[in-house]
Write a protein that holds these residues in place. Structure first.
Motif, PDB file in Angstrom:
ATOM      1  N   PRO A 149       6.482   2.951  10.316  1.00  0.00           N
ATOM      2  CA  PRO A 149       6.571   2.079  11.484  1.00  0.00           C
ATOM      3  C   PRO A 149       6.399   0.601  11.172  1.00  0.00           C
ATOM      4  CG  PRO A 149       4.492   3.267  11.468  1.00  0.00           C
ATOM      5  CD  PRO A 149       5.339   3.871  10.387  1.00  0.00           C
ATOM      6  N   SER A 150       5.787   0.270  10.028  1.00  0.00           N
ATOM      7  CA  SER A 150       5.585  -1.130   9.659  1.00  0.00           C
ATOM      8  C   SER A 150       5.386  -1.225   8.159  1.00  0.00           C
ATOM      9  CB  SER A 150       4.365  -1.719  10.381  1.00  0.00           C
ATOM     10  OG  SER A 150       3.186  -1.040   9.989  1.00  0.00           O
ATOM     11  N   ASP A 151       5.475  -2.450   7.630  1.00  0.00           N
ATOM     12  CA  ASP A 151       5.343  -2.662   6.189  1.00  0.00           C
ATOM     13  C   ASP A 151       3.954  -2.305   5.675  1.00  0.00           C
ATOM     14  OD1 ASP A 151       7.950  -3.505   5.967  1.00  0.00           O
ATOM     15  OD2 ASP A 151       7.457  -5.647   6.136  1.00  0.00           O
ATOM     16  N   ASN A 152       2.938  -2.429   6.546  1.00  0.00           N
ATOM     17  CA  ASN A 152       1.582  -2.143   6.082  1.00  0.00           C
ATOM     18  C   ASN A 152       1.145  -0.706   6.395  1.00  0.00           C
ATOM     19  OD1 ASN A 152       1.298  -2.416   8.817  1.00  0.00           O
ATOM     20  ND2 ASN A 152      -0.486  -3.762   8.730  1.00  0.00           N
ATOM     21  N   SER A 153       2.115   0.167   6.714  1.00  0.00           N
ATOM     22  CA  SER A 153       1.803   1.587   6.872  1.00  0.00           C
ATOM     23  C   SER A 153       1.587   2.202   5.492  1.00  0.00           C
ATOM     24  CB  SER A 153       2.945   2.306   7.593  1.00  0.00           C
ATOM     25  OG  SER A 153       3.090   1.822   8.908  1.00  0.00           O
ATOM     26  N   LEU A 154       0.516   2.947   5.345  1.00  0.00           N
ATOM     27  CA  LEU A 154       0.165   3.518   4.047  1.00  0.00           C
ATOM     28  C   LEU A 154       0.288   5.034   4.074  1.00  0.00           C
ATOM     29  CD1 LEU A 154      -3.113   1.492   3.337  1.00  0.00           C
ATOM     30  CD2 LEU A 154      -0.803   0.960   2.529  1.00  0.00           C
ATOM     31  N   SER A 155       0.713   5.588   2.950  1.00  0.00           N
ATOM     32  CA  SER A 155       0.666   7.036   2.795  1.00  0.00           C
ATOM     33  C   SER A 155      -0.798   7.443   2.649  1.00  0.00           C
ATOM     34  CB  SER A 155       1.453   7.460   1.555  1.00  0.00           C
ATOM     35  OG  SER A 155       0.817   6.963   0.386  1.00  0.00           O
ATOM     36  N   THR A 156      -1.066   8.737   2.743  1.00  0.00           N
ATOM     37  CA  THR A 156      -2.448   9.209   2.644  1.00  0.00           C
ATOM     38  C   THR A 156      -3.046   8.894   1.281  1.00  0.00           C
ATOM     39  OG1 THR A 156      -1.999  10.970   4.237  1.00  0.00           O
ATOM     40  CG2 THR A 156      -3.940  11.232   2.837  1.00  0.00           C
ATOM     41  N   VAL A 157      -2.258   9.066   0.224  1.00  0.00           N
ATOM     42  CA  VAL A 157      -2.809   8.788  -1.101  1.00  0.00           C
ATOM     43  C   VAL A 157      -3.061   7.291  -1.282  1.00  0.00           C
ATOM     44  CG1 VAL A 157      -0.595   8.556  -2.328  1.00  0.00           C
ATOM     45  CG2 VAL A 157      -2.618   9.304  -3.561  1.00  0.00           C
ATOM     46  N   GLU A 158      -2.216   6.448  -0.709  1.00  0.00           N
ATOM     47  CA  GLU A 158      -2.452   5.007  -0.795  1.00  0.00           C
ATOM     48  C   GLU A 158      -3.714   4.622  -0.026  1.00  0.00           C
ATOM     49  OE1 GLU A 158       1.826   2.816  -1.131  1.00  0.00           O
ATOM     50  OE2 GLU A 158       1.495   4.009   0.679  1.00  0.00           O
ATOM     51  N   ALA A 159      -3.893   5.207   1.155  1.00  0.00           N
ATOM     52  CA  ALA A 159      -5.094   4.927   1.944  1.00  0.00           C
ATOM     53  C   ALA A 159      -6.339   5.365   1.181  1.00  0.00           C
ATOM     54  CB  ALA A 159      -5.017   5.642   3.293  1.00  0.00           C
ATOM     55  N   GLY A 160      -6.263   6.554   0.563  1.00  0.00           N
ATOM     56  CA  GLY A 160      -7.392   7.042  -0.228  1.00  0.00           C
ATOM     57  C   GLY A 160      -7.683   6.146  -1.414  1.00  0.00           C
ATOM     58  N   TYR A 161      -6.622   5.720  -2.090  1.00  0.00           N
ATOM     59  CA  TYR A 161      -6.782   4.819  -3.234  1.00  0.00           C
ATOM     60  C   TYR A 161      -7.467   3.520  -2.816  1.00  0.00           C
ATOM     61  CZ  TYR A 161      -5.522   0.986  -6.335  1.00  0.00           C
ATOM     62  OH  TYR A 161      -5.580  -0.144  -7.114  1.00  0.00           O
ATOM     63  N   HIS A 162      -7.001   2.909  -1.735  1.00  0.00           N
ATOM     64  CA  HIS A 162      -7.549   1.617  -1.323  1.00  0.00           C
ATOM     65  C   HIS A 162      -8.995   1.731  -0.864  1.00  0.00           C
ATOM     66  CE1 HIS A 162      -4.081  -0.898  -1.877  1.00  0.00           C
ATOM     67  NE2 HIS A 162      -3.312  -0.092  -1.170  1.00  0.00           N
ATOM     68  N   ILE A 163      -9.316   2.754  -0.084  1.00  0.00           N
ATOM     69  CA  ILE A 163     -10.700   2.835   0.408  1.00  0.00           C
ATOM     70  C   ILE A 163     -11.651   3.128  -0.753  1.00  0.00           C
ATOM     71  CG2 ILE A 163     -10.649   5.304   1.029  1.00  0.00           C
ATOM     72  CD1 ILE A 163     -12.427   2.424   2.924  1.00  0.00           C
ATOM     73  N   LEU A 164     -11.239   3.966  -1.697  1.00  0.00           N
ATOM     74  CA  LEU A 164     -12.103   4.235  -2.846  1.00  0.00           C
ATOM     75  C   LEU A 164     -12.258   2.996  -3.726  1.00  0.00           C
ATOM     76  CD1 LEU A 164     -10.946   7.814  -3.958  1.00  0.00           C
ATOM     77  CD2 LEU A 164     -13.052   7.198  -2.757  1.00  0.00           C
ATOM     78  N   SER A 165     -11.173   2.267  -3.932  1.00  0.00           N
ATOM     79  CA  SER A 165     -11.229   1.059  -4.764  1.00  0.00           C
ATOM     80  C   SER A 165     -12.102  -0.013  -4.136  1.00  0.00           C
ATOM     81  CB  SER A 165      -9.823   0.515  -5.009  1.00  0.00           C
ATOM     82  OG  SER A 165      -9.034   1.440  -5.729  1.00  0.00           O
ATOM     83  N   LEU A 166     -12.071  -0.104  -2.810  1.00  0.00           N
ATOM     84  CA  LEU A 166     -12.887  -1.099  -2.115  1.00  0.00           C
ATOM     85  C   LEU A 166     -14.367  -0.721  -2.125  1.00  0.00           C
ATOM     86  CD1 LEU A 166     -10.535  -1.774   0.921  1.00  0.00           C
ATOM     87  CD2 LEU A 166     -11.158  -3.440  -0.840  1.00  0.00           C
ATOM     88  N   LEU A 167     -14.641   0.573  -2.042  1.00  0.00           N
ATOM     89  CA  LEU A 167     -16.033   1.024  -1.991  1.00  0.00           C
ATOM     90  C   LEU A 167     -16.651   1.159  -3.376  1.00  0.00           C
ATOM     91  CD1 LEU A 167     -15.842   3.750   0.812  1.00  0.00           C
ATOM     92  CD2 LEU A 167     -16.418   1.317   1.023  1.00  0.00           C
ATOM     93  N   GLU A 168     -15.815   1.443  -4.379  1.00  0.00           N
ATOM     94  CA  GLU A 168     -16.302   1.609  -5.746  1.00  0.00           C
ATOM     95  C   GLU A 168     -15.447   0.773  -6.692  1.00  0.00           C
ATOM     96  OE1 GLU A 168     -17.604   5.694  -6.889  1.00  0.00           O
ATOM     97  OE2 GLU A 168     -16.479   6.270  -5.105  1.00  0.00           O
ATOM     98  N   PRO A 169     -15.541  -0.550  -6.617  1.00  0.00           N
ATOM     99  CA  PRO A 169     -14.677  -1.421  -7.430  1.00  0.00           C
ATOM    100  C   PRO A 169     -14.905  -1.281  -8.926  1.00  0.00           C
ATOM    101  CG  PRO A 169     -16.411  -2.688  -6.354  1.00  0.00           C
ATOM    102  CD  PRO A 169     -16.445  -1.328  -5.750  1.00  0.00           C
ATOM    103  N   GLU A 170     -16.011  -0.680  -9.308  1.00  0.00           N
ATOM    104  CA  GLU A 170     -16.286  -0.510 -10.744  1.00  0.00           C
ATOM    105  C   GLU A 170     -15.492   0.659 -11.343  1.00  0.00           C
ATOM    106  OE1 GLU A 170     -19.151   2.116  -8.515  1.00  0.00           O
ATOM    107  OE2 GLU A 170     -18.281   0.119  -8.280  1.00  0.00           O
ATOM    108  N   ASN A 171     -14.898   1.491 -10.494  1.00  0.00           N
ATOM    109  CA  ASN A 171     -14.127   2.643 -10.966  1.00  0.00           C
ATOM    110  C   ASN A 171     -12.628   2.377 -10.848  1.00  0.00           C
ATOM    111  OD1 ASN A 171     -16.442   4.114 -11.527  1.00  0.00           O
ATOM    112  ND2 ASN A 171     -16.491   5.090  -9.509  1.00  0.00           N
ATOM    113  N   ASP A 172     -11.861   2.986 -11.723  1.00  0.00           N
ATOM    114  CA  ASP A 172     -10.412   2.801 -11.770  1.00  0.00           C
ATOM    115  C   ASP A 172      -9.714   3.989 -11.112  1.00  0.00           C
ATOM    116  OD1 ASP A 172      -7.807   2.170 -12.295  1.00  0.00           O
ATOM    117  OD2 ASP A 172      -7.913   2.548 -14.451  1.00  0.00           O
TER     118      ASP A 172
END
Length: 202
Positions: A149-172
């Motif tokens: 529906p929009s350019d900033n719509s994320l797939s589930t794996v992208e959403a999971g990747y971003h929330i984990l990266s934001l919460l645990e920036p020390e992990n890759d």
């Protein structure tokens, strides 16, 4: 012999297991997958579930009486959040403070189209008392083989990747995105000439 992989559930030709890497996360993910998503050959929730040992994936639509989910929600040692952009959703920074303080956190993801995710949210009354958390609004998705529906719509794996990266920036967590991109490239290569350009770039 089955035509489907016993691990990822996809056809042997489209198996994604070769791209999956085992990742460690202190934050647990709980994926609530709309039952219609299980029929889609390009669903991405499976990448999260295969990569993260401490993740869960439950299938349905109304999870109010889902015993396994409710067992998790009733665990008072964890703080539970729903990744959902509601009006009362808090910034990820609020959750990051808990993670930094070594508190146990679970994030619930709704896996489905916007319409179906909204219906899951409406029906699943056991989620209504949980805090909602949102991702930054400037993130852009790369799900090129599915209309969004929009350019900033994320797939589930992208959403999971971003929330984990934001919460645990020390992990890759980049291997999640790498597997996602590999899956997309494979699917594009299976399309007849011109189909991708006609249906997804127009």
């Amino acid at each position: 012999m089955s035509r489907y992989c016993s691990q990822c559930g996809k056809s042997l030709k489209a198996c994604i297991c070769q791209w999956i890497q085992s990742l460690t996360s202190n934050v647990e993910l709980v994926i609530l997958q709309h039952h219609s998503e299980t029929l889609r050959p390009m669903g991405t929730a499976r990448i999260l579930n295969l990569s993260l040992a401490n993740s869960y994936c439950f299938v349905g639509e109304d999870f109010s009486e889902h015993s396994d989910l409710n067992r998790l929600l009733n665990d008072s040692e964890y703080s539970h959040f729903v990744l959902y952009p509601g009006e009362v959703a808090v910034s990820h920074l609020h959750v990051a403070e808990k993670v930094a303080a070594k508190q146990k956190v679970r994030i619930i993801l709704l896996d489905g189209t916007w319409k179906k995710a909204y219906k899951m949210w409406q029906l699943s009354s056991n989620l209504h008392g949980l805090d909602q958390v949102r991702l930054p609004s400037d993130l852009q998705g790369n799900y090129r083989i599915r209309k969004a529906p929009s350019d900033n719509s994320l797939s589930t794996v992208e959403a999971g990747y971003h929330i984990l990266s934001l919460l645990e920036p020390e992990n890759d967590f980049l291997p999640l995105i790498d597997a996602f991109n590999q899956m997309i490239e494979f699917q594009i290569k299976q399309m007849p000439p011109g189909v991708f350009e006609k249906n997804y770039l127009s």
